[in-house]
Design an enzyme around this catalytic site. Sequence first.
Site, mmCIF file in Angstrom:
data_model
loop_
_atom_site.group_PDB
_atom_site.id
_atom_site.type_symbol
_atom_site.label_atom_id
_atom_site.label_comp_id
_atom_site.label_asym_id
_atom_site.label_seq_id
_atom_site.Cartn_x
_atom_site.Cartn_y
_atom_site.Cartn_z
ATOM 1 C CB CYS A 182 -1.625 0.239 1.347
ATOM 2 S SG CYS A 182 -1.537 -1.488 1.109
ATOM 3 C CG HIS B 119 -3.284 3.651 1.241
ATOM 4 N ND1 HIS B 119 -3.512 3.152 0.103
ATOM 5 C CD2 HIS B 119 -3.577 2.346 2.336
ATOM 6 C CE1 HIS B 119 -3.779 1.502 0.210
ATOM 7 N NE2 HIS B 119 -3.682 1.112 1.473
ATOM 8 C CG ASN C 114 -6.000 -1.036 0.667
ATOM 9 O OD1 ASN C 114 -5.792 -0.443 -0.289
ATOM 10 N ND2 ASN C 114 -6.478 -0.723 1.504
#
Length: 340
Positions: free
Chosen positions: A112, A258, A288
């Site tokens: 990520c 993020h 995500n």
Amino acid sequence: MTVSAVIAGLGAWLPPGVVTNNDLCSRLDTSEEWIESRTGIVERRAVSGGMATLDLAVEAGGRALKAAGVSGVDAVVVATTSPDRICPAGAPEVASRLGLGPIAAYDLTSACSGFVYGLATCAGLISAGIAKSVLFIGSEAFSTFIDPANRTTAPIFGDGAGAVVLRCGSPEEPGAIGPFDLGSDGAQADLLAINGGGSRQRSATGLGHGEVPTEDWYLSMAGRAIYQQAIARMTESSLAVLDRAGWSVTEVDRFVGHQANIRILNSVAQRLGIAPERALINIDRVGNALSASIPLVLAGAAAGGELRPGDRVLITAFGAGLSWGSTVLVWPDISIDSPL
Ligand code: UT7
């Protein structure tokens, strides 16, 4: 003369398949209310029918090139943690499919935080004089690495891709990226991991290729511990990069974290003293998307007018590794191709 990497164009793409919370409820012991209230996610996208990470990368990369008004670059870098294959890297195939010729091309894996690590790496290529322009893509079909029967991980992740064209420019101009703050903690690697398929498993167990246990085939995640680490690391890293840039928190117009969980984003913004309305959010529609998360949220916000030329932008990310990173830029007046 000091040179910087400057964003010249931005493109993003999402696969057409939408998975709603209601879809998940039909196969998991969960509820729409639980997923939305605990994560902020309402729907996410998922590949199917053989579509994979590099297909998304080519779509986003082609759009970024078009947005930048260029037909060639010196290098392609792909950040992904859901590669089409363990070997080879995907970037050469992307370069080839986009007709970019026999240029430098490689992948990087930083889950990520992949988009921030990738920006730093590409900025390094440019400031070292190795490349004058780079197509950098964050692309993920991570839904294929998630156990569809796991109610903790299945709601969270979504597929997509986002890409920027970076060119050589001046550190003073809008779009110049940096400084950076990057960090990692490998002692906590097991908190977020896919254990199957790599050399450790192949050498240690003597398992045949048909015998990989299901739990090793998919992502394992210690959700609560990751949640706490994400808040702490993104907050610390944001403060570190702001200090390096000489910006105060009050000078930040747009906070781009993020998109892992709306509660994580709200906590980081609150700890930094950034008002919630200054945060850019797309987690409700995208989930995500790992390394694609930040370019997707930038693209959507710029296309929708929430992010405007001249805005001072703070970007921060956290993910498996553990790894984290932050950077800043003044948003440039560029073309955007966004699916949202
Ligand atoms: O970018 C890095 C990638 N990963 C992340 O960022 C994930 C970070 N972690 C999170 O976002 C959150 O920890 C989750 C969304 C994964 C979980 O939320 P939480 O508020 O931390 O819940 P929890 O793990 O503490 O679990 C609370 C309860 C548990 O039940 P009990 O033990 O209290 O009875 C879970 O079994 O919620 C249960 N639960 C669910 N219930 C309904 C867990 N998943 C679900 C679900 N539906 N989908």
